[in-house]
Write a protein that holds these residues in place. Structure first.
Motif, PDB file in Angstrom:
ATOM      1  N   GLY A  27       0.792  -1.212   0.000  1.00  0.00           N
ATOM      2  CA  GLY A  27       0.000   0.000   0.000  1.00  0.00           C
ATOM      3  C   GLY A  27       0.830   1.271   0.000  1.00  0.00           C
ATOM      4  N   THR A  28       2.133   1.179  -0.348  1.00  0.00           N
ATOM      5  CA  THR A  28       2.965   2.375  -0.341  1.00  0.00           C
ATOM      6  C   THR A  28       2.911   3.119  -1.662  1.00  0.00           C
ATOM      7  N   SER A  29       2.424   2.426  -2.728  1.00  0.00           N
ATOM      8  CA  SER A  29       2.276   3.038  -4.052  1.00  0.00           C
ATOM      9  C   SER A  29       3.602   3.598  -4.564  1.00  0.00           C
ATOM     10  N   GLY A  30       4.733   2.998  -4.176  1.00  0.00           N
ATOM     11  CA  GLY A  30       6.030   3.421  -4.673  1.00  0.00           C
ATOM     12  C   GLY A  30       6.403   4.839  -4.300  1.00  0.00           C
ATOM     13  N   LYS A  31       5.957   5.332  -3.160  1.00  0.00           N
ATOM     14  CA  LYS A  31       6.215   6.719  -2.780  1.00  0.00           C
ATOM     15  C   LYS A  31       7.685   6.952  -2.482  1.00  0.00           C
ATOM     16  N   SER A  32       8.125   8.169  -2.763  1.00  0.00           N
ATOM     17  CA  SER A  32       9.533   8.538  -2.647  1.00  0.00           C
ATOM     18  C   SER A  32       9.869   9.003  -1.233  1.00  0.00           C
ATOM     19  N   VAL A  33      10.991   8.517  -0.722  1.00  0.00           N
ATOM     20  CA  VAL A  33      11.449   8.877   0.619  1.00  0.00           C
ATOM     21  C   VAL A  33      12.931   9.252   0.548  1.00  0.00           C
ATOM     22  N   LEU A  34      13.284  10.337   1.225  1.00  0.00           N
ATOM     23  CA  LEU A  34      14.691  10.744   1.328  1.00  0.00           C
ATOM     24  C   LEU A  34      15.220  10.343   2.699  1.00  0.00           C
ATOM     25  N   VAL A  35      16.308   9.563   2.721  1.00  0.00           N
ATOM     26  CA  VAL A  35      16.926   9.110   3.960  1.00  0.00           C
ATOM     27  C   VAL A  35      18.292   9.775   4.112  1.00  0.00           C
ATOM     28  N   VAL A  36      18.523  10.372   5.285  1.00  0.00           N
ATOM     29  CA  VAL A  36      19.754  11.137   5.514  1.00  0.00           C
ATOM     30  C   VAL A  36      20.480  10.578   6.738  1.00  0.00           C
ATOM     31  N   ASP A  37      21.722  10.140   6.556  1.00  0.00           N
ATOM     32  CA  ASP A  37      22.515   9.625   7.674  1.00  0.00           C
ATOM     33  C   ASP A  37      23.975   9.595   7.257  1.00  0.00           C
ATOM     34  N   ASP A  38      24.878  10.037   8.127  1.00  0.00           N
ATOM     35  CA  ASP A  38      26.303  10.003   7.788  1.00  0.00           C
ATOM     36  C   ASP A  38      26.937   8.654   8.100  1.00  0.00           C
ATOM     37  N   TYR A  55       8.989   1.382  -1.273  1.00  0.00           N
ATOM     38  CA  TYR A  55       9.290   2.806  -1.366  1.00  0.00           C
ATOM     39  C   TYR A  55      10.419   3.062  -2.369  1.00  0.00           C
ATOM     40  N   GLN A  56      10.365   4.207  -3.027  1.00  0.00           N
ATOM     41  CA  GLN A  56      11.493   4.678  -3.824  1.00  0.00           C
ATOM     42  C   GLN A  56      12.401   5.465  -2.877  1.00  0.00           C
ATOM     43  N   VAL A  57      13.626   4.993  -2.706  1.00  0.00           N
ATOM     44  CA  VAL A  57      14.501   5.548  -1.680  1.00  0.00           C
ATOM     45  C   VAL A  57      15.636   6.358  -2.302  1.00  0.00           C
ATOM     46  N   HIS A  58      15.811   7.576  -1.794  1.00  0.00           N
ATOM     47  CA  HIS A  58      16.933   8.429  -2.157  1.00  0.00           C
ATOM     48  C   HIS A  58      17.789   8.610  -0.905  1.00  0.00           C
TER      49      HIS A  58
END
Length: 476
Positions: A27-38, A55-58
């Motif tokens: 049920g995520t419908s391929g939604k885009s998510v930005l993940v930030v971590d060093d 999810y589409q992950v950036h």
């Protein structure tokens, strides 16, 4: 900086493949998510888990890189570590909201503290989760964040508008509640006093096929036994002294809707028998009547008591327990959803301002920190009482730390009884072992020096969900 400079081409291919295979299932419908971590290792772990959910992950390895990417992409949500070299998570949150005020940001931290949580809440963070990351809590928070940012608020039902939360635990519970709502089975809502059991029951009713029917609540512990019987089952004129006219009880009044029996554990045994009969036969006989009335309703019960112990003590019928407890929902105490405290305080402050038609007051930063530090044994009800009290006593617009401190119980009153303290220690100790062992009961039992059977009984006694710890990842 272009997206191709920051995302591995192979990772992008995996993302596209995962979104095709998993988005329809989750049920995520391929939604885009930005993940930030060093921390590149943790970044890759989160990326893989989100991709598996469709999810589409950036990915960005710094706050500065994330801001550059936001000029190229439009994610539905951002997940950021709190402690990073250079720009930290809170600074990134502030920068993001300067250009995209409604973009939800979820903060992750292994260094979580009350000041951090307060500051994050004040800056508008959507959720504040601690490491090791609980997979289900992360997914639940992310799903809610994507709904909000996906311009879906108007499309969402208002079934749970009364539940004020940004807690991952509460999001997960409300997802379960919505699933249960459609099945028409009996539900037992468990939780300490003041946690909002009636609000959850009403939300279930609002999301159910019975939402057009009445929602009728009654507190079984607040009414004497003889009055409770007539209130529930009704009576006919002349049935007893004072019965001057016919009265349809709450079962009849709830016909077509939902009857909420709060504090069911306080119901006398004699009435438990009658209640069980109504649930089985779907018919009710008013006092003083020889005829039965057919009823079609759903019963949701709630209690703060341990009904298993009440059964063992002979105070609650086991057959009624299983009739009511087709599905159970456990509400967390406020002490386990402290990220909601600023949200609830501001909600109560706005309500008071609207009701009194007076200027909105606010808590000083130190006053909010103090509220976050307190353990709230009376839960949301106690918090609301404190807000109302401090608003009434505050001569200005800012409620001070001193006023909040003076409105809380004294330190001596906050000390728990020895039995309660032992129970809290045992529960926390077991949770810690389950985190260390990823929910492995035999391994946890060995560390504790107990046999597996005894350890499992302890887990069951405290109502701990072992599966939650099987999804926890170690800190990287």
């Amino acid at each position: 900086m272009s997206q191709s400079d920051t995302v591995d081409p192979l990772s992008s291919q995996i993302t596209k493949k995962a979104s095709k295979t998993s988005s329809s299932q989750n049920g995520t419908s391929g939604k885009s998510v930005l993940v930030v971590d060093d921390d590149r290792g943790l970044l890759q772990l989160i990326e893989m888990r989100l991709q598996a959910e469709g999810y589409q992950v950036h990915c960005a390895e710094s706050g500065e890189q994330a801001l550059d990417m936001l000029e190229q992409i439009s994610p539905a949500a951002v997940i950021s570590d709190l402690k990073m070299d250079g720009m930290d998570g809170l600074a990134l949150l502030e920068k993001i909201h300067q250009v995209r005020p409604v973009l939800p940001v979820i903060i992750l931290t292994a260094h979580g503290s009350i000041p951090d949580a307060v500051l994050a809440a004040q800056k508008g963070v959507f959720a504040f989760l601690t490491k090791p990351i609980n997979k289900q809590e992360l997914f639940s928070s992310l799903e809610q964040a994507c709904k909000i940012n996906g311009n879906e608020q108007e499309e969402q039902s208002t079934w749970c508008d009364s539940i004020i939360t940004r807690s991952a635990k509460m999001f997960e519970l409300m997802e379960q509640a919505q699933l249960v709502a459609n099945s028409d089975v009996s539900v037992l809502v468990l939780g300490e006093s003041g946690t909002g059991k009636e609000l959850v029951a009403e939300a279930i009713h609002n999301s159910s096929p019975r939402c057009e029917g009445p929602f009728v609540p009654i507190n079984c512990g607040a009414i004497p036994a003889e009055l409770l019987e007539s209130e529930l089952f009704g009576y006919r004129k002349g049935a007893f002294t004072g019965a001057t006219k016919d009265y349809d009880g709450l079962f009849v009044q709830s016909n077509g809707g939902t009857l909420f029996l709060d504090e069911i554990g306080d119901m006398p045994m004699s009435l438990q028998v009658k209640l069980l009969r109504v649930l089985q036969e779907e018919k009710v006989r008013p006092l003083g009547s020889g005829q039965q009335i057919s009823v079609n309703l759903r019963v949701i019960a709630a209690t703060h008591q341990k009904l298993e112990q009440s059964i063992a003590d002979g105070k609650f019928r086991e057959d009624l327990y299983y009739r009511l407890n087709v599905v159970s929902l456990q509400l967390p105490p406020l002490s386990e959803r402290k990220e909601d405290i600023p949200l609830l305080i501001n909600h109560f402050l706005k309500n008071i301002a609207n009701k009194t038609d007076k200027p909105l007051k606010k808590f000083a930063t130190e006053a909010m920190k103090l509220a976050m530090q307190y353990h709230w044994p009376g839960n949301i009800r106690q918090l609301q009482n404190l807000v109302e009290k401090t608003v009434a006593l505050c001569p200005g617009q800012v409620i001070s730390e001193t006023l909040v401190a003076n409105s809380l119980p004294t330190q001596s009153q906050q000390v728990s009884p020895l039995t309660e303290a032992k129970q809290h220690f045992e529960k926390d100790y077991v949770k810690h072992l389950l985190k260390l062992t990823d929910g492995n009961i035999p391994e946890a039992a060995e560390i504790a020096g107990r046999n597996r059977s005894d350890f499992y009984k302890i887990v069951k006694r405290h109502g701990i969900d072992v599966d939650r710890y099987k999804f926890s990842s170690d800190e990287s």
